[in-house]
Scaffold this active site. Structure first.
Site, short mmCIF file in Angstrom:
data_model
loop_
_atom_site.label_atom_id
_atom_site.label_comp_id
_atom_site.label_asym_id
_atom_site.label_seq_id
_atom_site.Cartn_x
_atom_site.Cartn_y
_atom_site.Cartn_z
N ASP A 119 -10.16 3.67 -3.89
CA ASP A 119 -9.03 4.47 -3.40
C ASP A 119 -9.26 5.94 -3.73
OD1 ASP A 119 -6.61 5.45 -2.57
OD2 ASP A 119 -5.44 3.83 -3.48
N GLY A 175 -0.51 4.26 -4.63
CA GLY A 175 0.95 4.11 -4.76
C GLY A 175 1.35 2.82 -5.44
N SER A 176 0.75 1.71 -5.04
CA SER A 176 1.12 0.43 -5.66
C SER A 176 0.57 0.36 -7.09
CB SER A 176 0.59 -0.74 -4.82
OG SER A 176 -0.80 -0.59 -4.57
N CYS A 190 0.84 -1.18 0.00
CA CYS A 190 0.00 0.00 0.00
C CYS A 190 0.88 1.24 0.00
CB CYS A 190 -0.90 -0.01 1.22
SG CYS A 190 -1.91 1.44 1.18
N GLY A 191 0.94 1.90 -1.15
CA GLY A 191 1.81 3.07 -1.30
C GLY A 191 1.31 4.27 -0.50
N HIS A 192 -0.01 4.48 -0.48
CA HIS A 192 -0.48 5.65 0.27
C HIS A 192 -0.16 5.47 1.75
CE1 HIS A 192 -4.20 3.72 1.93
NE2 HIS A 192 -4.21 4.77 2.73
#
Ligand SMILES: O=C(O)[C@H]1NCC[C@@H]1O
Length: 344
Positions: free
Chosen positions: A259, A264-265, A97-99
């Site tokens: 989202d 991010g991913s 999870c990028g965020h």
């Protein structure tokens, strides 16, 4: 007024809430029992099997909502990691999870998980279920700022895969991995626009694609079977060729969760796909915009690498996260709804 909870007992859980580009992150700081397991992936399995009532309590109503996202900080077995993390959402536990990494980077520095912050950037190594993610947190005059991270090797699993999608006929998608697998498809295929169409219509199309790919395509990850599942579908505006203009997308993941951030991913997966197609060069930075909120991340491929037998790239993603609050939740024993519920 004294803000303490009345002394009536019940299990207590403390959290710090943040958001990254509008996407919530509830960081659990106390109240969880030990998450057993010698590796992060085995801890993820343990949380799913033994502690899922706590995910439900914190993610779902009445403490959370359908689109809530969470992070549980746990010990990592990797010597380089400052922290390990398990991600959670409306249906279970994701692998990347990028965020959340962007928010956790700030959190780790602000809450002393990194001992000696450095200016202009403090490195924070975050062990995510997909592997070690290296974040760099802007730090000046004791304050944390924007965050960039280098994700795990990202690769294209398959291009131009045609699946039969209920209600939409045959749809051709690409499948790319950015710490989690996504099906990626131009929203115009469904007569939709990621920035203008109703969220419900975007969710319906993306969810139908996810369902079809899950049934019709067998995914494989060279490092672990735990990583080999489709996390969601990203609908794009189709602007894949490099441009200084932003390209927009909406990511629908887990159980039809939307989202609010550019993902991010997902940005990582899209950059890997664009790089593979020759639409973006190494170190060429692109802006990715969330069709849901207009918030932006940047993404670029920085290095070629491999992931098992796949050609891969290391992708850097950057964005900013903000604090929204801190809470202490309680679960009173007599409360019939104490473990959370979903209202669709
Ligand atoms: O930014 C991301 O990568 C995530 N946001 C919610 C869904 C993904 O895990």
């Amino acid at each position: 007024m004294d803000m303490r909870l009345p002394p009536h007992g019940g299990a207590k859980l403390s959290v710090v809430d943040m958001h990254t580009g509008g996407e919530p992150l509830r960081i659990i700081v106390s109240g969880y029992p030990e998450v057993k397991g010698h590796t992060l992936l085995s801890k993820r399995r343990y949380a799913r099997q033994h502690l899922d009532h706590l995910r439900r309590a914190l993610m779902l109503e009445p403490r959370g909502h359908y689109d809530m996202y969470g992070a549980l900080v746990v010990a990592s077995e990797l010597p380089d990691a400052h922290l390990g993390v398990l991600f959670m959402h409306n249906e279970g536990y994701s692998t990347m999870c990028g965020h959340a990494v962007i928010a956790l980077g700030r959190f780790a520095v602000d809450y002393g998980l990194v001992k000696e912050p450095r200016s202009p950037e403090t490195p924070v190594n975050i062990h995510c279920p997909c592997g070690l993610v290296r974040a760099f947190v802007e730090y000046a005059d004791g304050k944390t700022g924007a965050v960039r991270f280098l994700s795990v090797p990202a690769f294209v699993f398959a291009t131009d895969v045609t699946v039969a999608v209920e209600g939409f006929g045959n749809v051709t998608v690409d499948i790319s991995y950015g710490g989690a697998f996504y099906a990626i498809v131009d929203a115009r295929r469904f007569g939709l626009d990621v920035s203008e169409s109703r969220t419900r219509d975007l969710v319906d199309a993306a969810t139908a694609v996810t369902k079809a790919v899950k049934l019709q395509v067998k995914l494989r990850h060279p490092l672990s079977d735990d990583l080999a599942f489709l996390y969601g579908t990203i609908l794009t505006d189709g602007k894949e060729e490099f441009s200084s203009d932003a390209t927009a997308n909406v990511c629908v993941f887990a159980e039809a969760q939307v989202d609010r951030s550019p993902t991010g991913s997902g940005v990582t997966a899209r950059v890997a796909l664009q790089y593979r197609r020759g639409q973006i060069q190494l170190k060429q930075s692109r802006t990715f915009r969330s069709g849901a909120t207009g918030s932006q991340f940047t993404g670029k491929a920085v290095e070629e690498t491999t992931c098992g037998d796949f050609k891969a790239v290391v992708v850097e993603v950057a964005g900013a996260a903000f604090y929204t609050g801190a809470s202490c939740f309680v679960q009173e024993t007599e409360d019939r709804l104490k473990d959370g519920f979903v209202l669709k």
